[in-house]
Design an enzyme around this catalytic site. Structure first.
Site, PDB file in Angstrom:
ATOM      1  N   LYS A  90       0.804  -1.233   0.000  1.00 23.55           N
ATOM      2  CA  LYS A  90       0.000   0.000   0.000  1.00 23.55           C
ATOM      3  C   LYS A  90       0.830   1.273   0.000  1.00 23.55           C
ATOM      4  CE  LYS A  90      -4.479  -1.561   1.283  1.00 23.55           C
ATOM      5  NZ  LYS A  90      -4.339  -2.916   1.874  1.00 23.55           N
ATOM      6  N   GLU A 112      -9.613   6.764   3.634  1.00 20.80           N
ATOM      7  CA  GLU A 112     -10.460   5.796   4.323  1.00 20.80           C
ATOM      8  C   GLU A 112      -9.580   4.610   4.675  1.00 20.80           C
ATOM      9  OE1 GLU A 112     -10.021   5.726   1.092  1.00 20.80           O
ATOM     10  OE2 GLU A 112      -9.582   3.594   0.850  1.00 20.80           O
ATOM     11  N   SER A 378       1.438  -9.964  -0.695  1.00 19.78           N
ATOM     12  CA  SER A 378       1.137  -8.530  -0.631  1.00 19.78           C
ATOM     13  C   SER A 378       1.529  -7.875   0.686  1.00 19.78           C
ATOM     14  CB  SER A 378      -0.357  -8.315  -0.895  1.00 19.78           C
ATOM     15  OG  SER A 378      -1.137  -9.110  -0.020  1.00 19.78           O
TER      16      SER A 378
END
Ligand SMILES: *Cc1c(COP(=O)(O)O)cnc(C)c1O
Length: 398
Positions: A90, A112, A378
């Protein structure tokens, strides 16, 4: 331009677009006009790539998993996004968007978050750039994910618990959009995945495409050709998968496998497998496959993994599924837990629960011994230890 690229209005086939309230039109249009020239400028690229190298720790390694390869009868390579600063992919996106925000003259950041991973990545980017940061998180998630809430607060972000709806990610997103509507001129909304109105899905996919950019030369070095036979990734909103496949979408020799969260099973009502059980509708600014009732009420998704329980999937992935370009497998909670323990015991890598869903696709597939398989890990599993340890008994035999 490949055939899976978006058109000018932000559609991938019948999915995508920008369904936004009137009040945001100017802001989104400004972003749509600005993002490509900025992302492609030398000035942006050099600052972004320097940060990816020196701050995030890229390139992330491509690791040949010998024992897992033996178990599954293929040549399995793991793309190690778990080794990035803040523990997942991310940060690639959050840093890119904050550099874009600064170039657009924005002075305030909102985001968010569900489990808190995107909130932490955004709060990190804001600390680095000295920008004020407000993160909306469902009140239930604030309780469940207290460690990430504390990380965000330590990084200087304001975390706003959202009490509406089911108090989870969907409600947090609604609240972030509401904030954006009130402060469209000075505020940049950093969306955490390949979802939302155009240009977000394309912008996030481009920022994550560094993953497959690295894969090309890493594979060339390790196996003598720059593409694999298979790429496997988990999908929540779709960003780590989009980054992993970005440079291979038009290469039909590369089979794409997407693992979505089956929850307790796609034939139960406790699932987050929105590609397989969803129907077409509009959520958070784009037309996607989403979990909804016949009269269009969004159904609360369920998955053991907080990062995968979003009721929809981004428009790129909806189109890959609809056109048959990607194979989509549902991996249930118990299968993901088994897969996480297997990777831990065979390779000494504790994956994030989300990534464990990608690993859970392996036993559902058949390979030839020579097949080159790339699987994106990930994120790392530190945040999921409580869940893993609750389930340790069923794994003592592995
Ligand atoms: C958020 C998250 C995901 C799911 O998001 P995508 O946008 O689908 O990649 C997957 N893995 C990890 C570790 C995450 O934090």
């Amino acid at each position: 331009m490949g055939k899976y690229d978006i058109n000018n209005d932000g559609y991938y086939g019948e999915y995508g677009g920008a369904y936004i309230p009137e009040i945001l039109y100017k802001t989104v249009e400004e972003l749509r006009k600005a993002y490509l020239p900025i992302l492609e400028s030398e000035d942006f690229k050099s600052e972004y790539h320097a940060l990816l190298r020196d701050y995030v720790g890229r390139p992330s390694p491509l690791y040949f998993a010998r024992r897992m390869s033996e178990r599954y009868g293929c040549q399995l390579y793991l793309k190690r996004e778990d080794l990035n600063h803040t523990g997942a992919h991310k940060i690639n996106n959050a840093l890119g968007q904050i550099l874009l925000a600064r170039r657009m003259g924005k002075t305030r950041i909102i985001a968010e978050t569900g489990a808190g991973q995107h909130g932490v990545a955004t709060a990190t980017a804001c600390a680095l750039m000295g920008m004020p940061c407000t993160v909306y998180q469902g009140a239930l998630d604030v309780k469940r994910q207290h460690v990430n809430v504390e990380r965000m607060r330590m990084l200087g972000a304001e975390v706003v618990p959202v009490e509406s709806g089911n108090k989870t990610l969907k409600d947090a997103t609604n609240e972030a959009i509401r904030d954006w509507c009130c402060h469209p001129a000075d505020t940049f909304y950093i969306i955490g995945s390949t979802v939302g109105p155009h240009p977000y899905p394309d912008m996030v996919a481009r920022l994550q495409s560094v993953i497959s950019e690295e894969l090309k030369w890493q594979l060339e070095e390790k196996v003598g050709r720059n593409y694999p036979d298979y790429i496997i990734a988990c999908v929540g909103g779709g960003s780590n998968a989009a980054g992993s496949i970005y440079h291979y979408i038009d290469n039909e020799r590369v089979k794409i496998v997407l693992a979505e969260a089956g929850g307790k099973g796609i034939d139960t009502d406790m699932t987050a497998a929105s590609l397989q059980v969803g129907t077409t509708g509009i959520l958070h600014g784009s037309r996607i496959k989403l979990m909804q009732t016949d009269d269009g009420q969004v159904v609360e998704p369920y998955s053991i993994s907080a990062g995968l329980d979003y009721p929809g999937t981004g428009p790129l992935h909806c189109n890959l599924y609809a056109t048959g370009r990607a194979r989509v497998l549902a991996v249930n909670d118990d299968e993901a837990l088994d897969a996480a323990y297997e990777l831990t015991r065979l390779e000494g890598i504790i994956p994030a629960l989300e990534s464990a869903h990608a690993l859970g696709a392996l036993p559902k597939m058949t390979f030839n011994k020579e097949d080159i398989v790339v699987l994106t890990v990930s994120g790392r599993g530190d945040k999921d230890l409580e869940t893993y340890l609750k389930n340790i008994n069923r794994h003592e035999t592995i």
